[in-house]
Design an enzyme around this catalytic site. Structure first.
Site, PDB file in Angstrom:
ATOM      1  N   GLY A  14       0.829  -1.214   0.000  1.00  0.00           N
ATOM      2  CA  GLY A  14       0.000   0.000   0.000  1.00  0.00           C
ATOM      3  C   GLY A  14       0.857   1.255   0.000  1.00  0.00           C
ATOM      4  O   GLY A  14       0.578   2.205   0.725  1.00  0.00           O
ATOM      5  N   ARG A  17      -0.336   5.510  -1.767  1.00  0.00           N
ATOM      6  CA  ARG A  17      -1.094   6.664  -1.232  1.00  0.00           C
ATOM      7  C   ARG A  17      -0.809   6.793   0.253  1.00  0.00           C
ATOM      8  O   ARG A  17      -0.287   5.877   0.889  1.00  0.00           O
ATOM      9  CB  ARG A  17      -2.605   6.431  -1.400  1.00  0.00           C
ATOM     10  CG  ARG A  17      -3.121   6.609  -2.781  1.00  0.00           C
ATOM     11  CD  ARG A  17      -4.640   6.662  -2.807  1.00  0.00           C
ATOM     12  NE  ARG A  17      -5.259   5.393  -2.499  1.00  0.00           N
ATOM     13  CZ  ARG A  17      -6.093   5.176  -1.480  1.00  0.00           C
ATOM     14  NH1 ARG A  17      -6.391   6.150  -0.649  1.00  0.00           N
ATOM     15  NH2 ARG A  17      -6.635   3.985  -1.289  1.00  0.00           N
ATOM     16  N   ASP A  65      -2.946  -7.413  -4.134  1.00  0.00           N
ATOM     17  CA  ASP A  65      -4.156  -7.294  -3.315  1.00  0.00           C
ATOM     18  C   ASP A  65      -3.924  -8.161  -2.086  1.00  0.00           C
ATOM     19  O   ASP A  65      -3.886  -9.392  -2.181  1.00  0.00           O
ATOM     20  CB  ASP A  65      -5.372  -7.777  -4.116  1.00  0.00           C
ATOM     21  CG  ASP A  65      -6.670  -7.651  -3.320  1.00  0.00           C
ATOM     22  OD1 ASP A  65      -6.608  -7.523  -2.079  1.00  0.00           O
ATOM     23  OD2 ASP A  65      -7.745  -7.695  -3.951  1.00  0.00           O
ATOM     24  N   ASN A  98       1.839  -2.260   5.515  1.00  0.00           N
ATOM     25  CA  ASN A  98       1.107  -0.999   5.720  1.00  0.00           C
ATOM     26  C   ASN A  98      -0.322  -1.042   5.188  1.00  0.00           C
ATOM     27  O   ASN A  98      -1.214  -0.404   5.755  1.00  0.00           O
ATOM     28  CB  ASN A  98       1.885   0.137   5.025  1.00  0.00           C
ATOM     29  CG  ASN A  98       1.049   1.381   4.842  1.00  0.00           C
ATOM     30  OD1 ASN A  98       0.794   2.131   5.792  1.00  0.00           O
ATOM     31  ND2 ASN A  98       0.570   1.606   3.621  1.00  0.00           N
ATOM     32  N   SER A 148      -2.782   0.665  14.740  1.00  0.00           N
ATOM     33  CA  SER A 148      -3.603   1.863  14.907  1.00  0.00           C
ATOM     34  C   SER A 148      -3.720   2.184  16.391  1.00  0.00           C
ATOM     35  O   SER A 148      -3.742   1.273  17.230  1.00  0.00           O
ATOM     36  CB  SER A 148      -5.004   1.620  14.344  1.00  0.00           C
ATOM     37  OG  SER A 148      -5.872   2.673  14.734  1.00  0.00           O
ATOM     38  N   TYR A 161     -12.277  -3.402  13.162  1.00  0.00           N
ATOM     39  CA  TYR A 161     -10.987  -2.805  12.765  1.00  0.00           C
ATOM     40  C   TYR A 161     -10.050  -2.693  13.973  1.00  0.00           C
ATOM     41  O   TYR A 161      -8.895  -3.125  13.924  1.00  0.00           O
ATOM     42  CB  TYR A 161     -11.248  -1.437  12.147  1.00  0.00           C
ATOM     43  CG  TYR A 161     -10.009  -0.634  11.828  1.00  0.00           C
ATOM     44  CD1 TYR A 161      -9.302  -0.859  10.655  1.00  0.00           C
ATOM     45  CD2 TYR A 161      -9.543   0.345  12.712  1.00  0.00           C
ATOM     46  CE1 TYR A 161      -8.157  -0.123  10.366  1.00  0.00           C
ATOM     47  CE2 TYR A 161      -8.405   1.076  12.429  1.00  0.00           C
ATOM     48  CZ  TYR A 161      -7.720   0.845  11.253  1.00  0.00           C
ATOM     49  OH  TYR A 161      -6.590   1.568  10.977  1.00  0.00           O
ATOM     50  N   LYS A 165      -6.507  -4.689  14.733  1.00  0.00           N
ATOM     51  CA  LYS A 165      -5.217  -4.018  14.919  1.00  0.00           C
ATOM     52  C   LYS A 165      -4.593  -4.449  16.255  1.00  0.00           C
ATOM     53  O   LYS A 165      -3.371  -4.596  16.350  1.00  0.00           O
ATOM     54  CB  LYS A 165      -5.392  -2.502  14.847  1.00  0.00           C
ATOM     55  CG  LYS A 165      -5.730  -1.971  13.448  1.00  0.00           C
ATOM     56  CD  LYS A 165      -4.609  -2.188  12.445  1.00  0.00           C
ATOM     57  CE  LYS A 165      -4.835  -1.412  11.157  1.00  0.00           C
ATOM     58  NZ  LYS A 165      -3.779  -1.636  10.153  1.00  0.00           N
ATOM     59  N   ILE A 194      -4.793  10.236  11.342  1.00  0.00           N
ATOM     60  CA  ILE A 194      -3.910  10.833  10.342  1.00  0.00           C
ATOM     61  C   ILE A 194      -4.750  11.316   9.166  1.00  0.00           C
ATOM     62  O   ILE A 194      -5.654  10.617   8.702  1.00  0.00           O
ATOM     63  CB  ILE A 194      -2.860   9.801   9.851  1.00  0.00           C
ATOM     64  CG1 ILE A 194      -2.124   9.157  11.054  1.00  0.00           C
ATOM     65  CG2 ILE A 194      -1.876  10.464   8.899  1.00  0.00           C
ATOM     66  CD1 ILE A 194      -1.366  10.096  11.955  1.00  0.00           C
TER      67      ILE A 194
HETATM   68  P1  NDP Z   1      -5.057   5.114   2.514  1.00  0.00           P
HETATM   69  O1  NDP Z   1      -6.459   4.688   2.290  1.00  0.00           O
HETATM   70  O2  NDP Z   1      -4.677   6.532   2.316  1.00  0.00           O
HETATM   71  O3  NDP Z   1      -4.088   4.182   1.625  1.00  0.00           O
HETATM   72  C1  NDP Z   1      -4.271   2.791   1.668  1.00  0.00           C
HETATM   73  C2  NDP Z   1      -3.197   2.102   0.837  1.00  0.00           C
HETATM   74  O4  NDP Z   1      -3.418   0.692   0.969  1.00  0.00           O
HETATM   75  C3  NDP Z   1      -3.261   2.437  -0.625  1.00  0.00           C
HETATM   76  O5  NDP Z   1      -1.964   2.392  -1.178  1.00  0.00           O
HETATM   77  C4  NDP Z   1      -4.115   1.299  -1.208  1.00  0.00           C
HETATM   78  O6  NDP Z   1      -3.829   1.000  -2.561  1.00  0.00           O
HETATM   79  C5  NDP Z   1      -3.681   0.138  -0.316  1.00  0.00           C
HETATM   80  N1  NDP Z   1      -4.709  -0.894  -0.206  1.00  0.00           N
HETATM   81  C6  NDP Z   1      -6.009  -0.760   0.132  1.00  0.00           C
HETATM   82  N2  NDP Z   1      -6.641  -1.962   0.065  1.00  0.00           N
HETATM   83  C7  NDP Z   1      -5.695  -2.863  -0.318  1.00  0.00           C
HETATM   84  C8  NDP Z   1      -5.700  -4.249  -0.579  1.00  0.00           C
HETATM   85  N3  NDP Z   1      -6.813  -5.000  -0.490  1.00  0.00           N
HETATM   86  N4  NDP Z   1      -4.546  -4.838  -0.964  1.00  0.00           N
HETATM   87  C9  NDP Z   1      -3.412  -4.121  -1.076  1.00  0.00           C
HETATM   88  N5  NDP Z   1      -3.329  -2.796  -0.874  1.00  0.00           N
HETATM   89  C10 NDP Z   1      -4.463  -2.180  -0.496  1.00  0.00           C
HETATM   90  O7  NDP Z   1      -4.729   4.623   3.993  1.00  0.00           O
HETATM   91  P2  NDP Z   1      -3.672   5.195   5.072  1.00  0.00           P
HETATM   92  O8  NDP Z   1      -2.419   5.558   4.397  1.00  0.00           O
HETATM   93  O9  NDP Z   1      -4.347   6.191   5.920  1.00  0.00           O
HETATM   94  O10 NDP Z   1      -3.469   3.888   5.982  1.00  0.00           O
HETATM   95  C11 NDP Z   1      -2.302   3.087   5.910  1.00  0.00           C
HETATM   96  C12 NDP Z   1      -2.240   2.197   7.135  1.00  0.00           C
HETATM   97  O11 NDP Z   1      -2.278   3.015   8.305  1.00  0.00           O
HETATM   98  C13 NDP Z   1      -3.409   1.208   7.265  1.00  0.00           C
HETATM   99  O12 NDP Z   1      -2.943  -0.024   7.746  1.00  0.00           O
HETATM  100  C14 NDP Z   1      -4.305   1.863   8.288  1.00  0.00           C
HETATM  101  O13 NDP Z   1      -5.070   0.918   8.987  1.00  0.00           O
HETATM  102  C15 NDP Z   1      -3.281   2.529   9.183  1.00  0.00           C
HETATM  103  N6  NDP Z   1      -3.810   3.641   9.978  1.00  0.00           N
HETATM  104  C16 NDP Z   1      -4.303   4.785   9.382  1.00  0.00           C
HETATM  105  C17 NDP Z   1      -4.806   5.815  10.163  1.00  0.00           C
HETATM  106  C18 NDP Z   1      -5.359   7.072   9.570  1.00  0.00           C
HETATM  107  O14 NDP Z   1      -5.972   7.848  10.322  1.00  0.00           O
HETATM  108  N7  NDP Z   1      -5.193   7.324   8.282  1.00  0.00           N
HETATM  109  C19 NDP Z   1      -4.821   5.716  11.622  1.00  0.00           C
HETATM  110  C20 NDP Z   1      -4.279   4.483  12.140  1.00  0.00           C
HETATM  111  C21 NDP Z   1      -3.801   3.500  11.334  1.00  0.00           C
HETATM  112  P3  NDP Z   1      -4.825   1.467  -3.764  1.00  0.00           P
HETATM  113  O15 NDP Z   1      -4.986   2.958  -3.653  1.00  0.00           O
HETATM  114  O16 NDP Z   1      -4.130   1.034  -5.024  1.00  0.00           O
HETATM  115  O17 NDP Z   1      -6.112   0.743  -3.545  1.00  0.00           O
END
Ligand code: NDP
Length: 254
Positions: A14, A17, A65, A98, A148, A161, A165, A194
């Site tokens: 991931g 983004r 995925d 991630n 998280s 969720y 975690k 975040i």
């Molecule tokens: P985003 O939604 O901004 O980005 C998610 C990323 O994960 C993208 O690159 C996406 O790829 C990828 N992704 C989503 N689904 C899948 C899948 N099935 N298989 C592989 N890749 C996948 O999320 P964040 O950056 O905010 O979150 C990243 C991590 O941080 C996560 O584990 C989340 O639980 C954790 N987190 C986030 C918080 C927040 O407030 N943002 C707080 C606490 C923890 P694509 O775009 O190509 O689908």
């Protein structure tokens, strides 16, 4: 042949983004080569990889995925071939699990479908991907699982969720136990709220202010607050940090 002095390589799931993108860019700034994965959007994945390549670093974007466990064997073969072709190596140094998803629903509204999707990406996928990639991680390397702050405290609507975690943090210690024979360290980093498309950035202004008011630093986190910290762990400076949970949340709900 792998040697201690070669450029380090991190694989980030991931990485296209949000927090994963920030980890990738920050790692590259520190001289670490990057293999990042995207799921739905190759353009985003390659945009990050190209930003690194254009800045003098080295990065490749691959599709993955993390809910499709039966593809992990093929993905590991792809990574193995990539390491040979691009780096002349058999191993990479750091794995950052991630990729994650959130589906907000109260317990009474949570369907088995939502439950399974959350389990597959946030827990089962992490377990089996790590299992499949572990032979490609160098002895003495490191695994970081992105957890998280919701593993520590509870809010309505994120029961599955948050519990997953918390499970991931438990799994971190078990990974650390079993991979210890290869001196691979395993830690979890738990972001607070975040401002990404996933998290706090989705809410309206009053929701964001409410979240910020629960935080000792009085603001939502930025992806770079987490990305820079995770990248800083990808170093021998953290060599004695193992089996730990580290929260990067600015002091939320303390
Ligand atoms: P985003 O939604 O901004 O980005 C998610 C990323 O994960 C993208 O690159 C996406 O790829 C990828 N992704 C989503 N689904 C899948 C899948 N099935 N298989 C592989 N890749 C996948 O999320 P964040 O950056 O905010 O979150 C990243 C991590 O941080 C996560 O584990 C989340 O639980 C954790 N987190 C986030 C918080 C927040 O407030 N943002 C707080 C606490 C923890 P694509 O775009 O190509 O689908």
């Amino acid at each position: 042949m792998d040697t201690k002095n070669k450029t380090k390589i991190v694989l980030i799931t991931g990485g296209s983004r949000g927090i994963g993108k920030s980890i990738a860019l920050s790692a590259a700034k520190r001289g670490i080569d990057v293999i990042l994965t995207y799921n739905s959007n190759p353009e985003h994945g390659w945009a990050v990889a190209n930003e690194i390549n254009n800045g003098g670093g080295k990065a490749v974007a691959l599709h993955l995925d993390t809910s499709k466990i039966n593809t992990f064997g093929g993905f590991a073969d792809q990574v193995s071939q990539l390491l040979k072709d691009e780096w002349g190596r058999e191993h990479f140094d750091y794995l950052v699990n991630n990729a994650g998803i959130a589906q907000r629903s109260l317990i009474k509204d949570t369907t088995e479908e939502i439950f399974d999707e959350l389990v597959n990406v946030n827990f089962k996928g992490v377990f089996f991907l790590t299992q499949k990639l572990s032979t490609l991680i160098i002895d003495g390397g490191q695994i970081i699982n992105i957890s998280s702050a919701l593993a520590r405290f509870a809010f309505p609507g994120v029961a599955v969720y948050g519990a997953l975690k918390a499970g991931l943090e438990g799994l971190t210690r078990y990974f650390a136990k079993e991979y210890a024979e290869r001196k691979i360290r395993v830690n979890s980093v738990a972001p607070g709220t975040i401002d990404t498309e996933f998290g706090g950035g989705k809410g309206d202004e009053s929701h964001r202010q409410q979240i910020a008011s629960m935080n000792a630093l009085g603001r939502l986190g930025l992806a770079d607050d987490v990305g820079d910290f995770v990248a800083s762990l990808l170093s021998d400076d953290s060599r004695y940090v193992n089996a730990q949970r580290i929260e990067v949340g600015g002091g939320i709900m303390i």
